[in-house]
Design a protein around this motif. Structure first.
Motif, PDB file in Angstrom:
ATOM      1  N   THR A 148       2.895  -8.858   1.500  1.00 23.03           N
ATOM      2  CA  THR A 148       3.891  -8.375   2.706  1.00 23.03           C
ATOM      3  C   THR A 148       5.085  -9.690   2.481  1.00 23.03           C
ATOM      4  O   THR A 148       6.211  -9.006   2.217  1.00 23.03           O
ATOM      5  N   LEU A 158       9.113  -1.769   3.664  1.00 20.49           N
ATOM      6  CA  LEU A 158       7.733  -2.294   4.441  1.00 20.49           C
ATOM      7  C   LEU A 158       7.948  -1.403   4.896  1.00 20.49           C
ATOM      8  O   LEU A 158       8.413  -0.858   5.875  1.00 20.49           O
ATOM      9  N   THR A 163       2.909  -2.831   6.781  1.00 26.52           N
ATOM     10  CA  THR A 163       2.613  -3.547   7.603  1.00 26.52           C
ATOM     11  C   THR A 163       1.942  -3.212   8.547  1.00 26.52           C
ATOM     12  O   THR A 163       1.445  -4.673   9.734  1.00 26.52           O
TER      13      THR A 163
END
Length: 339
Positions: A148, A158, A163
């Motif tokens: 990430t 994102l 996430t």
């Protein structure tokens, strides 16, 4: 163990060659840690990252770095970091493959000798070598959080799936470590298999190699979660029925703690829902766009092949249409022609 025979200064030499991945891994472990892998013990509060406080702290740090970094990068140019990205993905490909081989060496003999049930519910699924591998796999989940970071510095989207999935997997592995769930090897080995393919894909993409089977990675992940849930639902059912409702049908008693069973069921179920949603929203839309593009292309070809009529032909067709309209209106209206 096999032996390599050779000559050295006229004297026959016998050099042992270890073909066992575990024995070679144990040598590496011993050289780094100073003790044998067989002597490793996972002790909550003493072993690194063995407490809930440490796991939650890592997840909070991840969230702060990712979303704080996104704000810092908002008005900056994205970083490429292609060399680091390739090294990261190649390293995780190798680590995932190595762990998968080590798991296979431990599991295949016990599956053969003791059967599937004892390996997912009994002692065969929680041996000392497997605990070492479970722990190493758990630590790798923190390394995978760097995925990430690359998205963030490259200013890529994102998504919630990404996430959520990465830190949740670290939490999942922690709960299974402290919960001593023998079924852990099933989702772990399937996940390692997927990660060998996935990180190899990312490595090849970073090299500029065009790979056409990206959507098969998502299909493989969905298949993985379906199989995972089949095993963990069975193990959870067996545990809870044998412990709290022995009159209900069950096979035996599965090892583990109830909180670990609940965590495994909830997190893996959420993965299945999210990955199916991602697949539908991503690849089905792409398929619809391709279909629309093909239809537009065919229509364009037909238009290109259609000849434009001359002025004379257009006038003749217009006259015919007016006559047909007048004829029709005359039949239904007594007041005469429409035009």
């Amino acid at each position: 163990m096999s032996y390599l025979y050779g000559l050295s200064s006229g004297t026959p030499a016998v050099i042992p060659l270890n073909l066992s991945p575990w024995l070679n891994f144990n040598k590496l472990w011993t050289s780094i840690m100073g003790y044998s892998a067989q002597d490793f013990r996972f002790v909550p509060g003493k072993t690194p990252f063995s407490t809930l406080k440490e796991t939650v702290a890592m997840i909070v740090l991840y969230v702060v770095v990712i979303f704080g970094g996104r704000e810092i990068m908002r008005n900056r140019e994205p970083y490429k970091l292609n060399g680091l990205f390739k090294a990261h993905n190649l390293l995780l490909t190798i680590i995932s493959g190595a762990l998968l081989v080590l798991f296979a060496e431990q599991l295949i003999p016990t599956l053969w000798r003791h059967g599937l049930y004892d390996n997912i519910c009994g002692a065969s699924g929680w041996t000392q070598p497997l605990v070492v591998l479970y722990y190493l796999n758990y630590l790798v989940k923190y390394v995978e959080l760097i995925d990430t970071v690359f998205l963030m510095v490259k200013k890529k989207p994102l998504t919630f799936l990404h996430t959520y999935h990465h830190p949740a997997t670290a939490l999942l592995c922690y709960t299974q470590m402290v919960g001593h769930t023998s079924v852990s090897w099933v989702p772990i080995t399937l996940n390692l298999t997927v990660h060998v393919v996935m990180y190899w894909y990312y490595f090849q993409s970073a090299r500029g190699v065009r790979v056409s089977w990206k959507q098969w990675i998502t299909r493989l992940q969905i298949t993985q979660f379906v199989i995972d849930l089949g095993f963990v639902y069975f193990a959870s059912w067996d545990y809870f029925t044998s412990t709290y409702a022995p009159t209900l049908p069950h096979v035996g008693t599965c090892a583990g703690e109830p909180f670990a069973a609940v965590a495994g069921d909830v997190i893996l179920s959420s993965y299945l829902v999210l990955f199916i949603s991602f697949y539908i929203s991503t690849y089905k839309k792409m398929s619809n766009k391709r279909s629309a593009a093909k239809l537009a292309q065919k229509a364009e070809v037909r238009m290109e092949k259609t000849e434009v009529p001359t002025i004379k032909e257009t006038a003749e067709k217009a006259t015919q249409a007016v006559k047909a309209a007048n004829s029709g209106m005359h039949n239904i209206s007594p007041s005469g022609p429409f035009f």
